[in-house]
Motif scaffolding. Structure first.
Motif, short mmCIF file in Angstrom:
data_model
loop_
_atom_site.label_atom_id
_atom_site.label_comp_id
_atom_site.label_asym_id
_atom_site.label_seq_id
_atom_site.Cartn_x
_atom_site.Cartn_y
_atom_site.Cartn_z
N ARG A 17 -36.55 3.05 30.30
CA ARG A 17 -36.81 1.82 29.53
C ARG A 17 -36.13 1.87 28.17
O ARG A 17 -35.64 0.84 27.68
CB ARG A 17 -38.33 1.65 29.33
CG ARG A 17 -39.16 1.53 30.59
CD ARG A 17 -38.86 0.32 31.43
NE ARG A 17 -37.71 0.48 32.30
CZ ARG A 17 -37.72 1.20 33.43
NH1 ARG A 17 -38.81 1.87 33.79
NH2 ARG A 17 -36.64 1.27 34.18
N LEU A 18 -36.07 3.04 27.55
CA LEU A 18 -35.38 3.17 26.27
C LEU A 18 -33.88 2.98 26.43
O LEU A 18 -33.21 2.48 25.53
CB LEU A 18 -35.69 4.53 25.64
CG LEU A 18 -37.11 4.69 25.09
CD1 LEU A 18 -37.39 6.14 24.72
CD2 LEU A 18 -37.33 3.78 23.88
N ARG A 19 -33.36 3.36 27.58
CA ARG A 19 -31.94 3.12 27.86
C ARG A 19 -31.67 1.62 27.89
O ARG A 19 -30.64 1.16 27.39
CB ARG A 19 -31.56 3.76 29.20
CG ARG A 19 -30.09 3.53 29.58
CD ARG A 19 -29.74 4.18 30.91
NE ARG A 19 -29.70 5.64 30.80
CZ ARG A 19 -30.62 6.44 31.32
NH1 ARG A 19 -31.66 5.92 32.01
NH2 ARG A 19 -30.53 7.75 31.19
N GLU A 20 -32.60 0.85 28.43
CA GLU A 20 -32.44 -0.60 28.53
C GLU A 20 -32.46 -1.28 27.17
O GLU A 20 -31.87 -2.35 27.00
CB GLU A 20 -33.54 -1.18 29.42
CG GLU A 20 -33.46 -0.75 30.88
CD GLU A 20 -34.66 -1.20 31.68
OE1 GLU A 20 -35.55 -1.85 31.09
OE2 GLU A 20 -34.73 -0.90 32.89
N ILE A 21 -33.13 -0.67 26.20
CA ILE A 21 -33.22 -1.30 24.87
C ILE A 21 -32.51 -0.44 23.81
O ILE A 21 -32.89 -0.46 22.64
CB ILE A 21 -34.69 -1.54 24.46
CG1 ILE A 21 -35.48 -0.22 24.44
CG2 ILE A 21 -35.34 -2.55 25.40
CD1 ILE A 21 -36.89 -0.37 23.86
N ALA A 22 -31.50 0.28 24.25
CA ALA A 22 -30.76 1.14 23.31
C ALA A 22 -30.06 0.34 22.21
O ALA A 22 -29.67 0.90 21.19
CB ALA A 22 -29.74 1.98 24.06
N HIS A 23 -29.89 -0.96 22.41
CA HIS A 23 -29.29 -1.82 21.39
C HIS A 23 -30.31 -2.24 20.33
O HIS A 23 -29.95 -2.87 19.33
CB HIS A 23 -28.70 -3.08 22.03
CG HIS A 23 -29.70 -3.92 22.76
ND1 HIS A 23 -30.36 -3.49 23.90
CD2 HIS A 23 -30.19 -5.17 22.50
CE1 HIS A 23 -31.18 -4.43 24.32
NE2 HIS A 23 -31.09 -5.46 23.48
N LEU A 24 -31.58 -1.88 20.56
CA LEU A 24 -32.64 -2.25 19.62
C LEU A 24 -33.22 -1.07 18.87
O LEU A 24 -33.66 -1.23 17.71
CB LEU A 24 -33.79 -2.95 20.39
CG LEU A 24 -33.44 -4.25 21.12
CD1 LEU A 24 -34.64 -4.75 21.90
CD2 LEU A 24 -32.97 -5.31 20.12
N VAL A 25 -33.26 0.10 19.48
CA VAL A 25 -33.82 1.29 18.84
C VAL A 25 -32.96 2.51 19.16
O VAL A 25 -32.22 2.53 20.15
CB VAL A 25 -35.27 1.57 19.30
CG1 VAL A 25 -36.21 0.45 18.89
CG2 VAL A 25 -35.33 1.81 20.81
N LEU A 53 -30.56 0.44 13.01
CA LEU A 53 -31.64 0.36 13.99
C LEU A 53 -32.75 1.36 13.67
O LEU A 53 -32.49 2.45 13.16
CB LEU A 53 -31.10 0.62 15.39
CG LEU A 53 -30.08 -0.38 15.93
CD1 LEU A 53 -29.63 0.03 17.33
CD2 LEU A 53 -30.64 -1.79 15.95
N ARG A 56 -24.94 1.50 15.27
CA ARG A 56 -26.39 1.33 15.34
C ARG A 56 -27.08 1.88 14.10
O ARG A 56 -28.25 2.25 14.13
CB ARG A 56 -26.94 2.00 16.59
CG ARG A 56 -26.36 1.42 17.89
CD ARG A 56 -27.12 1.90 19.09
NE ARG A 56 -27.00 3.34 19.26
CZ ARG A 56 -27.82 4.06 20.02
NH1 ARG A 56 -28.83 3.47 20.64
NH2 ARG A 56 -27.65 5.36 20.16
#
Length: 271
Positions: free
Chosen positions: A30-38, A11, A8
């Protein structure tokens, strides 16, 4: 940009300023759900204990997360050039001040509602923010975390309403139940905030109203009351408002109801 050792490296890195109920139960999941983005690089709180407790909740998807606390911790986040954005999730009384500090450092900010403690504070803050383009090669984004603007039902309804006909009048009636079973019932900043739970909760419905009708409110007259002494004043409000398109409406909101329900009606004149 250094990586976390899990692919990552490229990112964007962000920080969460605040480790209260909402940060722990909403932002971290919610940050866990988008951990591949940020990449969540840091989380800050006033105390070391609170910061560490929140960081542990995010350790599974942000193994290198840093705990920051106190004034020194804030300065470290402000001075960290690798942190591109900051989520400000604090008491309503201090959010604007912290947001401006982060924006002045060139960091993008998403700030939780309410937007400010008063219209005067909001106007002053916007004036400062609008002066930033001359100070940076880019203008940092200042966003408000009002989720009703992204609710699928509101998004779709706003599209349908445009094709129904001419708007005649609007009635918005919300019966909220704020009691000891609610995790925010004893929230000290909400109890000490001018407007209390009516303002804290009501901004959602006003945001929804503005989105649905597609027109801004130009004038308003209200009567507020304080009935339930277990809640901060006021606990209910009745308002008459007019939109820039000439349409009038009423907004009735109570946070001291024994049950929760809401109704947003828009009467249309069909052609």
């Amino acid at each position: 940009m250094t990586g976390d050792g899990d692919g990552r490296a490229g990112l964007p890195r962000i920080a969460v300023v605040g480790a209260g109920i909402f940060a722990r139960t909403q932002y971290i999941p919610r940050l866990r759900e988008i951990a591949h983005l940020v990449v969540l690089k840091a989380i800050w709180s006033r105390t070391q204990e609170s910061a560490k407790a929140a960081a542990e909740l995010a350790r599974d998807f942000a193994p290198e997360i840093e705990c920051k606390w106190g004034d020194a911790g804030l300065e470290e986040i402000i001075g960290d050039s690798s942190i591109m954005g900051v989520a400000v999730v604090l008491a309503g009384q201090v959010q604007v001040e912290l947001s401006l500090k982060m924006l002045k450092a060139g960091k993008h900010v998403i700030q939780e509602k309410p937007a400010s403690a008063s219209t005067t504070e909001a106007e002053t803050a916007l004036s400062i923010y609008n002066s930033f383009p001359n100070q940076f090669p880019y203008k940092p984004i200042w966003a408000l975390g009002e989720n009703y603007r992204f609710e699928p039902a509101f998004v779709e309804s706003s599209k349908l309403i445009k094709d129904i006909g001419d708007m005649m009048n609007i009635q918005v009636i919300i019966e909220g139940s704020m009691n000891s079973s609610n995790p925010y019932f004893n929230s000290s900043w909400r109890r000490n905030f001018v407007g209390g739970f009516v303002l804290d909760m009501g901004v959602h419905f006003i945001a929804g109203l503005r989105m649905l009708v597609g027109s801004e409110i130009t004038s308003v007259s209200s009567i507020s009351r304080h009935v339930d002494m277990a809640l901060p004043p006021p606990d209910n409000i009745c308002s008459l408002f007019q939109l820039e398109n000439g349409c009038a409406g009423v907004f009735v909101f109570a946070v001291n109801s024994r049950y929760y329900g809401e109704s947003m009606e828009q009467k249309e004149q069909f052609k």
